[in-house]
Design a protein around this motif. Sequence first.
Motif, PDB file in Angstrom:
ATOM      1  N   GLU A 195      -5.212   1.048   6.049  1.00  0.00           N
ATOM      2  CA  GLU A 195      -6.523   0.928   5.422  1.00  0.00           C
ATOM      3  C   GLU A 195      -6.655  -0.260   4.486  1.00  0.00           C
TER       4      GLU A 195
ATOM      5  N   GLY B  34     -10.262   5.506   6.069  1.00  0.00           N
ATOM      6  CA  GLY B  34     -11.147   4.369   5.865  1.00  0.00           C
ATOM      7  C   GLY B  34     -12.475   4.695   5.223  1.00  0.00           C
ATOM      8  N   THR B  35     -12.860   5.965   5.277  1.00  0.00           N
ATOM      9  CA  THR B  35     -14.132   6.333   4.677  1.00  0.00           C
ATOM     10  C   THR B  35     -14.090   6.309   3.157  1.00  0.00           C
ATOM     11  N   ASP B  36     -12.908   6.319   2.596  1.00  0.00           N
ATOM     12  CA  ASP B  36     -12.815   6.384   1.143  1.00  0.00           C
ATOM     13  C   ASP B  36     -12.834   4.999   0.513  1.00  0.00           C
ATOM     14  N   THR B  37     -13.692   4.836  -0.455  1.00  0.00           N
ATOM     15  CA  THR B  37     -13.836   3.561  -1.145  1.00  0.00           C
ATOM     16  C   THR B  37     -12.623   3.274  -2.012  1.00  0.00           C
ATOM     17  N   GLN B  38     -12.230   2.017  -2.039  1.00  0.00           N
ATOM     18  CA  GLN B  38     -11.175   1.583  -2.943  1.00  0.00           C
ATOM     19  C   GLN B  38     -11.802   1.161  -4.272  1.00  0.00           C
TER      20      GLN B  38
ATOM     21  N   SER C 247      -6.281   7.926   2.185  1.00  0.00           N
ATOM     22  CA  SER C 247      -6.085   6.642   2.849  1.00  0.00           C
ATOM     23  C   SER C 247      -6.975   6.506   4.071  1.00  0.00           C
TER      24      SER C 247
ATOM     25  N   GLN D 215       0.758   5.546   0.134  1.00  0.00           N
ATOM     26  CA  GLN D 215      -0.025   6.737   0.447  1.00  0.00           C
ATOM     27  C   GLN D 215       0.879   7.953   0.280  1.00  0.00           C
TER      28      GLN D 215
ATOM     29  N   TYR E  78       0.846  -1.189   0.000  1.00  0.00           N
ATOM     30  CA  TYR E  78       0.000   0.000   0.000  1.00  0.00           C
ATOM     31  C   TYR E  78       0.879   1.236   0.000  1.00  0.00           C
TER      32      TYR E  78
ATOM     33  N   TYR F 208     -15.114  -0.549   8.942  1.00  0.00           N
ATOM     34  CA  TYR F 208     -16.001  -0.467   7.789  1.00  0.00           C
ATOM     35  C   TYR F 208     -16.151  -1.855   7.178  1.00  0.00           C
TER      36      TYR F 208
ATOM     37  N   ARG G 183     -21.582  -0.430   1.281  1.00  0.00           N
ATOM     38  CA  ARG G 183     -20.650  -0.294   2.394  1.00  0.00           C
ATOM     39  C   ARG G 183     -21.426   0.087   3.652  1.00  0.00           C
TER      40      ARG G 183
ATOM     41  N   TYR H  67     -18.289  -6.437  -2.269  1.00  0.00           N
ATOM     42  CA  TYR H  67     -17.831  -6.205  -3.635  1.00  0.00           C
ATOM     43  C   TYR H  67     -18.355  -7.332  -4.513  1.00  0.00           C
TER      44      TYR H  67
END
Lengths: 115, 116
Positions: free
Chosen positions: B102, A100-104, A98, A50, A48, B33, B50, B37
């Motif tokens: 994350e 956690g609220t942001d979708t991958q 980075s 960032q 990962y 969270y 989500r 998917y």
Amino acid sequence: GAGVSQSPSNKVTEKGKDVELRCDPISGHTALYWYRQSLGQGLEFLIYFQGNSAPDKSGLPSDRFSAERTGGSVSTLTIQRTQQEDSAVYLCASSKTSVGTDTQYFGPGTRLTVL
Amino acid sequence: AQTVTQSQPEMSVQEAETVTLSCTYDTSESDYYLFWYKQPPSRQMILVIRQEAYKQQNATENRFSVNFQKAAKSFSLKISDSQLGDAAMYFCAYGISNFGNEKLTFGTGTRLTIIP
């Protein structure tokens, strides 16, 4: 670009050869992830990035695996001296930050076959 | 370490019917969270829905909804009015919100077949 892109789509190589897999994240996304999906398995985290921070390499399975991210955008995953157990689909994902609220968002993956 | 378990390797449902996919997870974190998917044959992982652990209300996205039971560490996905395009592998995933950690932990997936 509109989405995460990866190249090549498929790669067949011989045991012992080195391979490079490329990932282009969504423009403006600062976080980039590499995962590996072996046949019949879920995704396994590899590495990962960032921003300019040191990457989290905790998921790399051996020192034959390495990755870099140039200019905070494109990333290359390199596998040296490939082994048959490296055969898998390698997926790249990016997210805006980075947190956690942001979708991958995932790319279509590269299917690697080691003969 | 966090783990995610999907106990149904395969599921099938008649078109227009409702199906529920199961997912359980193990964690000592209180803030995290959960994601579902979808991965069709094209290999593209697509976010379905989500859920933030601090929210008691179950997330809903059109025909997709979840049943989040925090105490039981359960996170099931309900697909209503199943359509042929819903056929895919479905993966449950877990992530924590600590900055710098994350990466997602995935289950092994459930293959969903839609019967016309």
